[in-house]
Design an enzyme around this catalytic site. Structure first.
Site, PDB file in Angstrom:
ATOM      1  N   THR B 153       0.886  -1.174   0.000  1.00 44.75           N
ATOM      2  CA  THR B 153       0.000   0.000   0.000  1.00 44.75           C
ATOM      3  C   THR B 153       0.920   1.219   0.000  1.00 44.75           C
ATOM      4  O   THR B 153       1.405   1.609  -1.055  1.00 44.75           O
ATOM      5  CB  THR B 153      -0.966  -0.006   1.217  1.00 44.75           C
ATOM      6  OG1 THR B 153      -0.238  -0.289   2.399  1.00 44.75           O
ATOM      7  CG2 THR B 153      -2.058  -1.019   1.030  1.00 44.75           C
ATOM      8  N   THR B 190      -3.816  -3.505   6.764  1.00 42.48           N
ATOM      9  CA  THR B 190      -2.429  -3.235   6.957  1.00 42.48           C
ATOM     10  C   THR B 190      -1.503  -4.356   6.654  1.00 42.48           C
ATOM     11  O   THR B 190      -0.944  -4.456   5.635  1.00 42.48           O
ATOM     12  CB  THR B 190      -2.156  -2.878   8.420  1.00 42.48           C
ATOM     13  OG1 THR B 190      -2.813  -1.657   8.644  1.00 42.48           O
ATOM     14  CG2 THR B 190      -0.690  -2.697   8.680  1.00 42.48           C
ATOM     15  N   GLU B 277       6.119   3.819   9.623  1.00 46.27           N
ATOM     16  CA  GLU B 277       5.802   5.183   9.212  1.00 46.27           C
ATOM     17  C   GLU B 277       6.723   6.197   9.884  1.00 46.27           C
ATOM     18  O   GLU B 277       6.712   6.352  11.096  1.00 46.27           O
ATOM     19  CB  GLU B 277       4.348   5.488   9.550  1.00 46.27           C
ATOM     20  CG  GLU B 277       3.408   4.624   8.743  1.00 46.27           C
ATOM     21  CD  GLU B 277       1.974   4.746   9.202  1.00 46.27           C
ATOM     22  OE1 GLU B 277       1.106   4.415   8.398  1.00 46.27           O
ATOM     23  OE2 GLU B 277       1.751   5.173  10.339  1.00 46.27           O
ATOM     24  N   SER B 406      -5.308  14.370   2.547  1.00 41.39           N
ATOM     25  CA  SER B 406      -5.508  15.759   2.135  1.00 41.39           C
ATOM     26  C   SER B 406      -4.828  16.017   0.810  1.00 41.39           C
ATOM     27  O   SER B 406      -4.151  15.170   0.269  1.00 41.39           O
ATOM     28  CB  SER B 406      -4.975  16.713   3.205  1.00 41.39           C
ATOM     29  OG  SER B 406      -3.609  16.479   3.433  1.00 41.39           O
TER      30      SER B 406
END
Lengths: 406, 406
Positions: B153, B190, B277, B406
Site C-alpha cells: 500500500t 495493513t 511510518e 488531504s
C-alpha cells in the site's frame, strides 16, 4: 497554544488555607518554584497518587504521612521530580519535611512533600531548604494564582478553578489548581492538583469525595497514554467557614458538595488536556450503550490513545475507519459490530457497523475542523456509559518531546 | 526511508507455488494491485488473522474457507481493505471467490480472499473481477518479487525473505513476502504476509509451525500500537520438493523447519518495523529476568508503545526516566523497582532502580545516535524473557498520518 478558554477565573479565598511561595532556584532562575500550603488545625485531607511502580520518593513519603494523621502543610517544588533517585532521593524528601516541621513547629508526619520536574537527578536540597523560610514568611490567603504558577513545569498556562456555593445559608468556597501538559512531560513528571474547601466535611467523606471525583476527572484524561511517576491529587476541607460537619452521604449537602467538586475537578483535569503537548483540539470521547462502565471506558481510551485517530483529528480528516478499528481492538469480548453507531458531534458517520448512508465527507470534515468536538459511540448492548477527554497529536507533540533536552 | 538493509534477497522458487499478478485499477493506475497464488494439489495451508472485532469481510471469508478444507488459491488486492463495508462487502468478497473458482475450475471454498487499503469504501468489484483472468494467465514460479510489490500500500519498499535448507539430502526452500508500515496505515489496513515451503509437512504441523513462529515475529512488533482490521498471515507447505512427510514434532527435521521459518518470519516482521511510518531507527526491546513471559512481553510493549520513549529515541536523547516510567506503568504486579537494571546496548543506564553510578549522558547519547539499538531490561525476579521490535516516533509519522488524505 492551549485549546479554548483556559484563563484563570477569580480564585476565591478558602478560609483556613494559606499559601506561601518562594524562588528556590531548583532548576531555573527568576521564577517561583517552591509552594507551601498551610491548613488550619482540624483540616481533613485526602490524597490519591500515581499507580506507577516507579513512583517518586515524595509520593512514598506523602502516602506514609497521610496514613499517620492529618497534614498541616504541603510542600511542593517544581524543576525536579525526585524520581528514580533511590535512597538519596528518599533522604532528601525526608530532609525537606524535617526542616519545614522544625520551622513551622509541627510533627514531621504533618507534612506532605511533592516534587515535579526532571526525573533521575537529585534534588538541590540545600537550595530547596533555604527557600522554606521565605515561603513561610509570605503565607497568605490570596496566593492561589502564585501557587498555580509556582507548580508549573512546561505548562503554557497556570490552571485554576473556583466556585462558591451556599449550604443552609452559609457561603462556602471550593478552589483548586492543577499542573501538567502530558501524562509525562519531556522528562518532567507531571500532574499535580490541590483543591480545598472551607466547608466542614468528615475525614471519611473527604476521602470518598476525592475518590468519586478523581474517577470522572483526572482518571478520564489522556494526552499520550504515559502515566507519570509523580501524579498526585490532594483535597482538603478546612471547615473554617463554619456550619455543622457533613458526615453522611445521605446529608443533602453532600450531593451539593459532590456536584461542586466534580465540576472543579473536571475543569482542572480538562485544563491539562487543553494545554496538552502540541494540542490544537480538545476532544470528548463519549461511549454509551455498554454492558458495563469498564468496557465503555476501555473503548473510549482505545480511541483516545490511538495515534492514528489523533493525527486524523489534527488534520481535520474524518477518517472514521480509524475510529472503528480502535473500537475493534479495545479487547471488549463479544462485541457485535453490527450494532455499533458512531457520531462526530451530531453527524452520524457509522450506522450498524458500516458507513451511515446519509453521511458525507463534507459534514464530517466540518466537525473535524472545529477546535472542540465529541466522538460519540453507541455499543447497543446495555445502559452503561463513560467519557474520556483527550487532544490531538500534532507535529508539535513530537517537537516538544524530541527537542526538550537538546 | 526504511531503516537498515531492507533490500530484497534472491527469492528462491518454491516448488508447487505459482504466482500471477495483474493491474486491476482498484485504486491507482499503472501498478500491479491484484495477486493470485496457486498451490499444487495436496498443499497444506494454515492462517492466522487479526483479533480486531471489526475484522474485514475477506478475513471472515478466509477463516470460513480455511475450516472447510485445503485452499488452492489465494487472491489478494491492494488499494481497498473491504473493511467496514457491511453486507455488500461480504457479497463482493464472495463474488471475487466465485469468479476465480469458475475460472480456475475449483470449489469456491478452495479460495482465500485478502484485501488491504482504504477502510470504509466498497470494492470496485467489476474492475477487480476483470483482473482475475489476466493474473491467471501469467501464473509462474518466479513472480515472488512481483507479488511483494503487488500487495504494497504505502510501503516504501517490497518485503521478502528466502532461505534454502537440506533435510536428508533433499534441498527445500522457504520463501515469503509481507507488507505493512504501521499497524494501521493512514486509513490503510495493513499487515499481510504469505510464506511457502516445498517441504512435506502435515496439516497439523503447518498450523503449529505458523502459530509458534507468528508469536515471536508478527506478534512481537509495533509501530503505533494500532491493530488493523485486515491483518493476515498464511503459511503453506506444498511438499513438491519430495521426501517423507514431517508429521511429528519429535522428527528432527521439524526443529530445522521451525528454525528456518522462525528466521524468515522474524525477518518479514522486522522489515515492517524498518519500513515503519516515519521510522528513522530500529529498536529491539528485550526484557529478561521476569517471573513469566507475559510480564516480560507487557513491559516490552509498554516501552515500545510509549510516545515519550519513541520521541526521545528519535531525538537521540538518552532520557532514561521515560523508560523507567514505562516499565512502572506496564501493570505488572509487585514489581520491585530496586532490582531493575536497564541497558542501552552495553551501556548500563539504570542499576537497582536508580541511575547507574558510572553512567554518562555521553555514553547514552552515543548509543541513541545509532540507527539500530537494543533497550535491555532485567527485572531480577525470574528466568523468563521476551523481545519486541519497534521504531522511533518522528515528525514524519505525524506528517504521513495527518496528510494522507488531504
Amino acid at each position: 497554544m492551549a485549546v479554548g478558554d483556559v484563563s484563570m477565573p477569580q480564585m476565591h479565598v478558602v478560609k483556613g488555607v494559606k499559601i506561601g511561595t518562594a524562588e528556590a532556584y531548583v532548576r531555573y532562575q527568576n521564577r517561583r518554584d517552591l509552594v507551601i500550603f498551610e491548613f488550619s488545625e482540624g483540616t481533613q485531607v485526602a490524597g490519591v497518587f500515581t499507580q506507577n511502580a516507579f513512583c517518586a520518593a515524595p509520593v512514598h513519603l506523602s502516602k506514609a504521612h497521610l496514613l499517620a494523621g492529618n497534614p498541616r502543610y504541603l510542600v511542593i517544588n517544581t524543576g525536579n521530580a525526585n524520581a528514580g533517585t533511590g535512597k538519596i532521593g528518599m533522604q532528601n524528601a525526608e530532609a525537606t519535611c524535617a526542616k519545614l516541621a522544625e520551622l513551622a513547629n509541627v510533627k514531621v508526619t504533618e507534612i506532605l512533600p511533592f516534587s515535579t520536574g526532571v526525573i533521575g537527578e537529585q534534588l538541590p536540597i540545600e537550595r530547596l531548604v533555604k527557600g522554606l523560610q521565605p515561603a513561610l514568611d509570605n503565607l497568605n490567603e490570596n496566593a492561589w494564582l502564585d501557587a498555580a504558577t509556582g507548580i508549573m513545569t512546561t505548562d503554557t498556562t497556570p490552571k485554576g478553578a473556583s466556585e462558591q456555593f451556599v449550604l443552609d445559608g452559609v457561603t462556602y468556597t471550593m478552589t483548586g489548581i492543577s499542573k501538567g501538559a502530558g501524562m509525562i512531560r519531556p522528562n518532567m513528571a507531571t500532574m499535580l492538583s490541590y483543591v480545598a474547601t472551607d466547608a466542614p466535611i468528615s475525614r471519611e467523606l473527604v476521602q470518598l469525595l476525592l475518590k468519586e471525583t478523581v474517577n470522572v476527572s483526572f482518571n478520564r484524561i489522556t494526552v499520550d497514554g504515559d502515566t507519570s511517576t509523580n501524579d498526585s491529587c490532594i483535597f482538603a476541607a478546612t471547615g473554617q467557614a463554619g456550619g455543622i460537619e457533613i458526615n453522611s452521604v445521605n446529608d443533602a449537602r453532600y450531593s451539593v458538595v459532590l456536584g461542586v467538586l466534580t465540576r472543579v475537578m473536571k475543569r482542572l483535569a480538562q485544563l491539562i488536556v487543553r494545554d496538552g503537548e502540541g494540542a490544537t483540539k480538545f476532544i470528548t470521547v463519549a461511549v454509551e450503550g455498554g454492558a458495563n462502565t469498564q468496557e465503555c471506558c476501555d473503548i473510549a481510551y482505545s480511541i483516545a490513545h490511538s495515534p492514528l485517530v489523533k493525527t486524523a483529528i489534527f488534520a481535520s480528516d474524518p477518517n472514521w475507519g480509524r475510529i472503528l478499528a480502535a473500537i475493534g481492538y479495545a479487547g471488549v469480548p463479544n462485541l457485535d459490530v453490527e450494532k455499533i453507531q458512531v457520531w462526530l458531534d451530531d453527524v452520524q458517520i457509522c450506522k450498524d457497523g458500516g458507513a451511515a448512508e446519509d453521511y458525507t465527507e463534507e459534514a464530517g470534515a466540518h466537525v473535524m475542523s472545529q477546535s472542540e468536538m465529541t466522538i460519540r459511540v453507541d455499543l447497543g448492548r446495555g445502559d452503561a456509559k463513560d467519557t474520556v477527554y483527550t487532544c490531538d497529536l500534532s507535529y508539535d507533540y513530537v517537537k516538544i518531546n524530541a527537542d526538550y533536552r537538546s
